[in-house]
Design a protein around this motif. Structure first.
Motif, PDB file in Angstrom:
ATOM      1  N   ARG A  92       0.824  -1.211   0.000  1.00  0.00           N
ATOM      2  CA  ARG A  92       0.000   0.000   0.000  1.00  0.00           C
ATOM      3  C   ARG A  92       0.859   1.263   0.000  1.00  0.00           C
ATOM      4  O   ARG A  92       0.453   2.293  -0.510  1.00  0.00           O
ATOM      5  N   HIS A  93       2.070   1.200   0.573  1.00  0.00           N
ATOM      6  CA  HIS A  93       2.959   2.360   0.570  1.00  0.00           C
ATOM      7  C   HIS A  93       3.381   2.704  -0.855  1.00  0.00           C
ATOM      8  O   HIS A  93       3.446   3.879  -1.231  1.00  0.00           O
ATOM      9  N   TYR A  94       3.687   1.667  -1.644  1.00  0.00           N
ATOM     10  CA  TYR A  94       4.072   1.887  -3.031  1.00  0.00           C
ATOM     11  C   TYR A  94       2.899   2.459  -3.832  1.00  0.00           C
ATOM     12  O   TYR A  94       3.079   3.360  -4.653  1.00  0.00           O
ATOM     13  N   VAL A  95       1.693   1.941  -3.583  1.00  0.00           N
ATOM     14  CA  VAL A  95       0.503   2.442  -4.276  1.00  0.00           C
ATOM     15  C   VAL A  95       0.309   3.927  -3.963  1.00  0.00           C
ATOM     16  O   VAL A  95       0.011   4.732  -4.848  1.00  0.00           O
ATOM     17  N   ARG A  96       0.506   4.297  -2.716  1.00  0.00           N
ATOM     18  CA  ARG A  96       0.343   5.696  -2.308  1.00  0.00           C
ATOM     19  C   ARG A  96       1.434   6.595  -2.886  1.00  0.00           C
ATOM     20  O   ARG A  96       1.281   7.807  -2.936  1.00  0.00           O
ATOM     21  N   ALA A  97       2.540   6.001  -3.308  1.00  0.00           N
ATOM     22  CA  ALA A  97       3.666   6.777  -3.830  1.00  0.00           C
ATOM     23  C   ALA A  97       3.686   6.850  -5.356  1.00  0.00           C
ATOM     24  O   ALA A  97       4.670   7.323  -5.931  1.00  0.00           O
ATOM     25  N   VAL A  98       2.613   6.398  -6.016  1.00  0.00           N
ATOM     26  CA  VAL A  98       2.554   6.498  -7.478  1.00  0.00           C
ATOM     27  C   VAL A  98       2.723   7.966  -7.873  1.00  0.00           C
ATOM     28  O   VAL A  98       2.151   8.865  -7.259  1.00  0.00           O
ATOM     29  N   ASP A  99       3.543   8.197  -8.873  1.00  0.00           N
ATOM     30  CA  ASP A  99       3.878   9.514  -9.405  1.00  0.00           C
ATOM     31  C   ASP A  99       4.879  10.266  -8.534  1.00  0.00           C
ATOM     32  O   ASP A  99       5.143  11.440  -8.769  1.00  0.00           O
ATOM     33  N   ARG A 100       5.435   9.607  -7.551  1.00  0.00           N
ATOM     34  CA  ARG A 100       6.449  10.234  -6.692  1.00  0.00           C
ATOM     35  C   ARG A 100       7.835   9.725  -7.081  1.00  0.00           C
ATOM     36  O   ARG A 100       7.995   8.600  -7.560  1.00  0.00           O
ATOM     37  N   LEU A 101       8.852  10.521  -6.841  1.00  0.00           N
ATOM     38  CA  LEU A 101      10.231  10.145  -7.072  1.00  0.00           C
ATOM     39  C   LEU A 101      10.709   9.356  -5.859  1.00  0.00           C
ATOM     40  O   LEU A 101      10.509   9.777  -4.712  1.00  0.00           O
ATOM     41  N   VAL A 102      11.334   8.203  -6.115  1.00  0.00           N
ATOM     42  CA  VAL A 102      11.739   7.301  -5.040  1.00  0.00           C
ATOM     43  C   VAL A 102      13.193   6.869  -5.253  1.00  0.00           C
ATOM     44  O   VAL A 102      13.618   6.620  -6.383  1.00  0.00           O
ATOM     45  N   LYS A 103      13.933   6.779  -4.162  1.00  0.00           N
ATOM     46  CA  LYS A 103      15.301   6.256  -4.205  1.00  0.00           C
ATOM     47  C   LYS A 103      15.245   4.797  -3.778  1.00  0.00           C
ATOM     48  O   LYS A 103      14.822   4.485  -2.660  1.00  0.00           O
ATOM     49  N   PHE A 104      15.679   3.906  -4.671  1.00  0.00           N
ATOM     50  CA  PHE A 104      15.662   2.464  -4.426  1.00  0.00           C
ATOM     51  C   PHE A 104      17.075   1.964  -4.172  1.00  0.00           C
ATOM     52  O   PHE A 104      18.006   2.353  -4.874  1.00  0.00           O
ATOM     53  N   GLN A 105      17.221   1.101  -3.190  1.00  0.00           N
ATOM     54  CA  GLN A 105      18.451   0.335  -3.006  1.00  0.00           C
ATOM     55  C   GLN A 105      18.089  -1.086  -3.393  1.00  0.00           C
ATOM     56  O   GLN A 105      17.193  -1.685  -2.797  1.00  0.00           O
ATOM     57  N   LEU A 106      18.793  -1.594  -4.407  1.00  0.00           N
ATOM     58  CA  LEU A 106      18.473  -2.900  -4.953  1.00  0.00           C
ATOM     59  C   LEU A 106      19.395  -3.971  -4.377  1.00  0.00           C
ATOM     60  O   LEU A 106      20.490  -3.674  -3.894  1.00  0.00           O
ATOM     61  N   HIS A 107      18.945  -5.231  -4.457  1.00  0.00           N
ATOM     62  CA  HIS A 107      19.705  -6.348  -3.891  1.00  0.00           C
ATOM     63  C   HIS A 107      21.134  -6.427  -4.412  1.00  0.00           C
ATOM     64  O   HIS A 107      22.050  -6.707  -3.654  1.00  0.00           O
ATOM     65  N   GLU A 108      21.314  -6.186  -5.709  1.00  0.00           N
ATOM     66  CA  GLU A 108      22.658  -6.322  -6.271  1.00  0.00           C
ATOM     67  C   GLU A 108      23.576  -5.165  -5.873  1.00  0.00           C
ATOM     68  O   GLU A 108      24.697  -5.066  -6.344  1.00  0.00           O
ATOM     69  N   GLY A 109      23.086  -4.285  -5.000  1.00  0.00           N
ATOM     70  CA  GLY A 109      23.901  -3.187  -4.497  1.00  0.00           C
ATOM     71  C   GLY A 109      23.740  -1.887  -5.265  1.00  0.00           C
ATOM     72  O   GLY A 109      24.289  -0.868  -4.875  1.00  0.00           O
ATOM     73  N   ASP A 110      22.997  -1.925  -6.354  1.00  0.00           N
ATOM     74  CA  ASP A 110      22.779  -0.719  -7.140  1.00  0.00           C
ATOM     75  C   ASP A 110      21.802   0.209  -6.441  1.00  0.00           C
ATOM     76  O   ASP A 110      20.983  -0.212  -5.640  1.00  0.00           O
ATOM     77  N   GLU A 111      21.918   1.488  -6.787  1.00  0.00           N
ATOM     78  CA  GLU A 111      20.996   2.497  -6.296  1.00  0.00           C
ATOM     79  C   GLU A 111      20.310   3.100  -7.518  1.00  0.00           C
ATOM     80  O   GLU A 111      20.952   3.323  -8.547  1.00  0.00           O
ATOM     81  N   LEU A 112      19.031   3.343  -7.395  1.00  0.00           N
ATOM     82  CA  LEU A 112      18.258   3.862  -8.520  1.00  0.00           C
ATOM     83  C   LEU A 112      17.283   4.907  -8.003  1.00  0.00           C
ATOM     84  O   LEU A 112      16.602   4.695  -7.008  1.00  0.00           O
ATOM     85  N   VAL A 113      17.222   6.044  -8.691  1.00  0.00           N
ATOM     86  CA  VAL A 113      16.222   7.064  -8.384  1.00  0.00           C
ATOM     87  C   VAL A 113      15.279   7.099  -9.577  1.00  0.00           C
ATOM     88  O   VAL A 113      15.717   7.299 -10.715  1.00  0.00           O
TER      89      VAL A 113
END
Length: 169
Positions: A92-113
């Protein structure tokens, strides 16, 4: 806070929060000197306004006063919302964040905005902003590939619908 106390407080408070049309997101008890602070974080799909926060705060306070859930001794109850840079943990947090900019830390160690475009059961579609004049690209992320995700604050975002034809060109 012990798991037992946390579970007990959640069982006690969650129905009250739900009856106010809100979700109970987080409960934390912290010691501040000799006093304790019970922090309760609530939210909903449409957000929570000050009147809702005040109403749920009064309901929680009354319920806590009639039980021994906080034990003996003084404590302060603080009720609030997750804030602008909320951590995304539940679907539900992701659903509420639709259209928002998010910083992701991925399993393989990469970071994605990236901006969340759409949320499905197994993952989400995001738009990765273009760099140095390149166009934005879309990408699908599986929830299983995300270690951590946090909403980013945007101060100068221009919505496409607010842009004039000249600005879009």
């Amino acid at each position: 806070m012990s798991t037992t106390q946390s579970e007990r407080l959640r069982e006690l408070l969650e129905p009250l929060v739900g009856s106010q049309g809100l979700d109970l997101e987080e409960i934390a008890v912290d010691s501040v000197g000799r006093k304790r602070v019970l922090r309760v974080v609530v939210d909903s799909d449409t957000g929570a306004d000050l009147d809702q926060i005040a109403d749920v705060s009064r309901a929680l306070s009354a319920k806590l006063d009639e039980t021994d859930a906080m034990g003996e001794g003084e404590y302060t109850l603080e009720v609030g919302t997750p804030g602008a840079e909320r951590l995304l943990k539940e679907h539900r947090h992701y659903v509420r964040a639709v259209d928002r900019l998010v910083k992701f830390q991925l399993h393989e160690g990469d970071e994605l905005v990236a901006r969340i475009l759409q949320v499905a059961d197994e993952g989400l579609d995001v738009e990765v902003p273009g760099v140095k004049g390149r166009k934005a690209t879309t990408r699908t992320l599986a929830f299983a590939d995300i270690d951590k995700a946090r909403v980013q604050v945007e101060f100068n975002r221009k919505d496409n619908k607010d842009m004039t034809e000249e600005e879009e060109a």
